[in-house]
Design a protein around this motif. Structure first.
Motif, PDB file in Angstrom:
ATOM      1  N   ARG A  99      30.038  41.971  24.330  1.00 22.61           N
ATOM      2  CA  ARG A  99      30.913  42.170  25.290  1.00 22.61           C
ATOM      3  C   ARG A  99      31.412  42.954  26.636  1.00 22.61           C
ATOM      4  O   ARG A  99      32.201  42.519  27.391  1.00 22.61           O
ATOM      5  N   GLY A 100      30.397  44.367  27.106  1.00 18.35           N
ATOM      6  CA  GLY A 100      30.092  44.570  28.135  1.00 18.35           C
ATOM      7  C   GLY A 100      30.874  43.707  29.147  1.00 18.35           C
ATOM      8  O   GLY A 100      31.777  44.388  30.035  1.00 18.35           O
ATOM      9  N   PRO A 101      29.719  43.113  29.828  1.00 18.77           N
ATOM     10  CA  PRO A 101      30.102  42.296  31.275  1.00 18.77           C
ATOM     11  C   PRO A 101      31.379  41.589  31.156  1.00 18.77           C
ATOM     12  O   PRO A 101      32.366  41.820  32.138  1.00 18.77           O
TER      13      PRO A 101
ATOM     14  N   VAL B 190      32.552  50.168  36.074  1.00 16.37           N
ATOM     15  CA  VAL B 190      31.897  48.474  35.839  1.00 16.37           C
ATOM     16  C   VAL B 190      30.256  49.257  35.483  1.00 16.37           C
ATOM     17  O   VAL B 190      29.800  48.123  34.756  1.00 16.37           O
ATOM     18  N   ARG B 191      29.854  50.070  36.166  1.00 17.16           N
ATOM     19  CA  ARG B 191      28.032  50.093  35.816  1.00 17.16           C
ATOM     20  C   ARG B 191      27.742  50.534  34.704  1.00 17.16           C
ATOM     21  O   ARG B 191      27.124  49.996  33.939  1.00 17.16           O
TER      22      ARG B 191
ATOM     23  N   GLY C 176      35.799  52.740  22.908  1.00 14.79           N
ATOM     24  CA  GLY C 176      36.854  53.365  23.130  1.00 14.79           C
ATOM     25  C   GLY C 176      37.442  52.582  24.738  1.00 14.79           C
ATOM     26  O   GLY C 176      38.502  52.203  25.116  1.00 14.79           O
ATOM     27  N   PHE C 177      35.750  52.101  24.900  1.00 17.16           N
ATOM     28  CA  PHE C 177      36.448  51.391  26.401  1.00 17.16           C
ATOM     29  C   PHE C 177      37.413  50.014  26.037  1.00 17.16           C
ATOM     30  O   PHE C 177      37.723  49.476  26.232  1.00 17.16           O
ATOM     31  N   VAL C 178      37.191  49.065  24.662  1.00 19.89           N
ATOM     32  CA  VAL C 178      37.441  48.045  24.170  1.00 19.89           C
ATOM     33  C   VAL C 178      38.295  48.236  23.770  1.00 19.89           C
ATOM     34  O   VAL C 178      39.620  47.900  24.314  1.00 19.89           O
TER      35      VAL C 178
ATOM     36  N   VAL D 219      38.210  44.478  34.142  1.00 20.84           N
ATOM     37  CA  VAL D 219      38.236  45.434  35.008  1.00 20.84           C
ATOM     38  C   VAL D 219      38.089  45.019  36.505  1.00 20.84           C
ATOM     39  O   VAL D 219      39.081  45.656  37.587  1.00 20.84           O
ATOM     40  N   PHE D 220      37.508  44.860  37.365  1.00 29.64           N
ATOM     41  CA  PHE D 220      37.341  44.339  38.628  1.00 29.64           C
ATOM     42  C   PHE D 220      38.749  43.115  39.020  1.00 29.64           C
ATOM     43  O   PHE D 220      38.913  43.438  40.005  1.00 29.64           O
ATOM     44  N   ASP D 221      38.428  42.219  37.467  1.00 33.10           N
ATOM     45  CA  ASP D 221      40.191  41.324  38.056  1.00 33.10           C
ATOM     46  C   ASP D 221      41.232  42.366  38.625  1.00 33.10           C
ATOM     47  O   ASP D 221      42.484  41.981  38.850  1.00 33.10           O
ATOM     48  N   ALA D 222      41.750  43.460  37.240  1.00 34.06           N
ATOM     49  CA  ALA D 222      43.060  43.930  37.502  1.00 34.06           C
ATOM     50  C   ALA D 222      42.625  44.667  38.759  1.00 34.06           C
ATOM     51  O   ALA D 222      44.007  45.096  39.131  1.00 34.06           O
ATOM     52  N   MET D 223      41.956  45.158  39.098  1.00 33.73           N
ATOM     53  CA  MET D 223      41.743  45.714  40.267  1.00 33.73           C
ATOM     54  C   MET D 223      42.343  44.536  41.960  1.00 33.73           C
ATOM     55  O   MET D 223      42.762  46.148  42.072  1.00 33.73           O
TER      56      MET D 223
END
Length: 183
Positions: free
Chosen positions: A67-69, A57-58, A166-168, A75-79
């Motif tokens: 698009r980062g935030p 997340v950092r 890659g993250f996207v 990711v947070f929602d999936a966690m």
């Protein structure tokens, strides 16, 4: 019209889930756990997943891509969707799920803030102290918190070097650090 909103996926939901899954997979590495490392308990496993997710997340928040935030939020929602599901699978009653997930959210949030503060200040000692406090309740085996702090710093550097695209696409590489000597 509202029905279509319910059926439509959020923009980064799939990538967020894939990134979270990569973090969990990496956090399950047996080299992280043991007598002289992170306790192989439910709490110890949560702490490592929280560390890896916080580092991810950092990384996403720090990217200049707008698009980062949103991806970090995915990711947070999936966690926390995963935490909810795991609690249900363990047989936790519906009436207490909300309280437990909230407690986990608070634990994650506190840890993420402590780790972020230490990483932002490039203060390895503060990161080591935060990890000792959270992972071992202040009583880490000799050298374990330092090894985990060095590992976290290496992961932070590795994630920072990875291209945002890659993250996207849902790809994150948590390799590139020697867990055997780091954790």
């Amino acid at each position: 019209m509202a029905l279509f909103g319910l059926l439509r996926r959020r923009t980064h939901e799939r990538a967020g889930f894939a990134l979270y899954t990569a973090a969990v997979s990496a956090a399950r590495d047996p080299a992280l756990f043991g007598e002289e490392a992170v306790p192989d308990t439910l709490e110890g496993r949560f702490d490592i997943i929280a560390l890896y997710a916080a580092l991810l997340v950092r990384r996403l928040h720090r990217d200049p891509d707008p698009r980062g935030p949103a991806l970090a939020q995915a990711v947070f929602d999936a966690m926390f969707a995963d935490m909810d599901m795991n609690l249900r699978e363990m047989g936790v009653g519906d009436m207490s799920i909300g309280k437990r997930v909230r407690a986990m959210w608070e634990a994650f949030h506190g840890r993420a803030l402590a780790y972020e503060s230490a990483l932002e200040a490039e203060d390895g000692a503060a990161l080591e102290a935060a990890l000792a406090r959270n992972v071992w309740s202040g009583a880490a085996p000799e050298g374990a918190a330092g090894r985990l702090a060095r590992h976290a710093l290496a992961l932070d550097t590795s994630l920072a070097a990875q291209p945002f695209e890659g993250f996207v696409a849902g790809r994150a590489d948590f390799k590139g650090t020697d867990l055997g000597s780091a954790a």
